[in-house]
Design an enzyme around this catalytic site. Structure first.
Site, PDB file in Angstrom:
ATOM      1  N   ASP A  66     -23.295 -25.516  63.015  1.00  0.00           N
ATOM      2  CA  ASP A  66     -22.140 -25.515  63.189  1.00  0.00           C
ATOM      3  C   ASP A  66     -22.421 -25.336  65.268  1.00  0.00           C
ATOM      4  OD1 ASP A  66     -19.733 -25.656  64.577  1.00  0.00           O
ATOM      5  OD2 ASP A  66     -18.931 -25.003  62.734  1.00  0.00           O
ATOM      6  N   TYR A 158      -9.185 -36.255  71.409  1.00  0.00           N
ATOM      7  CA  TYR A 158     -11.128 -36.840  71.135  1.00  0.00           C
ATOM      8  C   TYR A 158     -10.715 -37.393  73.216  1.00  0.00           C
ATOM      9  CZ  TYR A 158     -14.514 -39.649  69.441  1.00  0.00           C
ATOM     10  OH  TYR A 158     -15.145 -40.973  69.362  1.00  0.00           O
ATOM     11  N   ASN A 159     -10.194 -38.577  73.207  1.00  0.00           N
ATOM     12  CA  ASN A 159     -10.239 -38.880  74.602  1.00  0.00           C
ATOM     13  C   ASN A 159     -10.644 -38.241  75.967  1.00  0.00           C
ATOM     14  OD1 ASN A 159      -9.894 -41.166  73.470  1.00  0.00           O
ATOM     15  ND2 ASN A 159      -7.960 -41.397  74.762  1.00  0.00           N
ATOM     16  N   ALA A 160      -9.496 -36.769  75.589  1.00  0.00           N
ATOM     17  CA  ALA A 160      -9.938 -35.768  76.843  1.00  0.00           C
ATOM     18  C   ALA A 160     -11.288 -35.159  76.793  1.00  0.00           C
ATOM     19  CB  ALA A 160      -9.053 -34.766  76.890  1.00  0.00           C
TER      20      ALA A 160
END
Ligand SMILES: NC(=O)c1ccc[n+]([C@@H]2O[C@H](COP(=O)([O-])OP(=O)(O)OC[C@H]3O[C@@H](n4cnc5c(N)ncnc54)[C@H](OP(=O)(O)O)[C@@H]3O)[C@@H](O)[C@H]2O)c1
Length: 330
Positions: A66, A158-160
């Site tokens: 992980d 996700y963008n960040a």
């Protein structure tokens, strides 16, 4: 600097190797005879990918990991070195997504997306650097996204995270040069929308079926880009022409491009079917050693629409800039 050894002699760690782009990259490298160290959470899927890699000509090692666990990622690196003597390249590819309005995405999920996509990449770079230096040099490839440069609605964490991956890559590259460790290259990949199971794996709080915004490119496009970067490292590489075009629009006329992509993302990311909320694979592994998501052909009509739309938007952007420049000159 490129790989010290050719691909057939190289040991390459890939995170997120149990599905989509990671699997396609493992297959591409196995075809070159590389030794691939396969990491993700789903062990049976990793074993299936390893089996296929061996058929294609590569040596393999499966290390269930992980990427949010920094110690586990360090152990991944140590296990690879113990087995094969060194690491020549490291591909940070693992990621998850959650789709929904910013204020409707649960805080725990928002944090986990940053944890996997950004901090997981940092864990990978940290684990790889000493081994790449010890091998005399090497390449780190961080698979970011076109969304590391531009933004899409309904994908705020996700963008960040992906914007963060781009900044992290740039900073580490500067530091390596400044401290005489320029033999290790750091590359960032900015793919367009890719036909993988990602859109089925993602958590979803939109109430609607999630669809990949077209145009949708096959995963092999990214795998080939990564292989090219290993041979000839560059700071950044786009994968899929739409990512380059949208990036250009964003740089040329950011306010206009933000509006256009906002409209586009709002209208193309969802199907008609209502769906219940799901946490997808954000907290639990869910990979099946599948490369494609099955979207490539189905969204062909939309590809044409979006290509026309992209050209129109680029024309609009260029027109706006030219008109402004003319007005200023008068
Ligand atoms: N598909 C696209 O349109 C697109 C576009 C641009 C960039 N990308 C980027 O491409 C990369 C690969 O995505 P994909 O499209 O191939 O999606 P995918 O098929 O869902 O693959 C994601 C991979 O990440 C692994 N993963 C997730 N959480 C993990 C964790 N905590 N630790 C270790 N591994 C973990 C998953 O395996 P397990 O569940 O087994 O852990 C899986 O192997 C991502 O970085 C993504 O952001 C994708």
């Amino acid at each position: 600097m490129p790989l010290v050894r050719n691909l057939a002699d190289a040991t390459i760690v890939i995170t997120g190797a149990s599905s989509g782009i990671g699997t396609a990259t493992a297959y591409a490298l196995a075809r070159h005879g590389s030794t691939v160290v396969l990491a993700a959470r789903t062990e049976p899927a990793l074993r299936e990918v390893a089996r296929r890699c061996r058929e294609l000509g590569g040596r393999t090692l499966v290390v269930p990991t992980d990427v949010t666990d920094a110690d586990a990622v360090r152990r991944l690196a140590a296990t690879a070195v113990a087995e094969f003597g060194r690491i020549d390249a490291w591909i940070n590819n693992a990621a998850v997504g959650t789709i929904g309005l910013f204020d409707e995405i649960p805080v725990t999920e928002f944090r986990r997306v940053l944890d996997v996509n950004l901090l997981g990449t940092a864990n990978g770079i940290r684990a790889a650097l000493p081994h790449l230096s010890a091998a005399g040099g090497g390449v780190v490839v961080n698979n970011a996204s076109g969304l590391a440069e531009v933004a899409m609605p309904y994908q705020s964490p996700y963008n960040a995270a992906k914007h963060g991956v781009r900044g992290l890559s740039d900073t580490v590259r500067q530091e390596l040069r400044a401290t005489g460790r320029g033999a290790v290259s750091i590359c960032t990949v900015l793919p367009a929308t890719i036909d993988t199971p990602f859109f089925r794996h993602a958590a979803n709080h939109s109430g609607r079926q999630v669809l990949p915004p077209p145009p949708v490119y096959p995963p092999e496009v990214v795998a080939e880009t990564i292989v090219r970067l290993l041979r000839r490292p560059r700071r950044e590489a786009y994968a899929g022409g739409a990512a380059r075009l949208i990036g250009m629009q964003w740089r040329l006329a950011p306010a206009l491009a933000e509006r256009v992509l906002g409209w586009y993302g709002h209208h193309t990311q969802f199907g008609p079917e209502p769906t219940a909320d799901t946490t997808g694979n954000v907290f639990r592994p869910h990979a099946e050693a599948t490369v494609a998501g099955g979207w490539h052909g189905r969204r062909r009509q939309l590809v044409r629409v979006s290509a026309a739309f992209g050209l129109a938007a680029a024309g609009t952007a260029v027109g706006t800039v030219a008109a402004l420049a003319r007005r200023r000159a008068r």
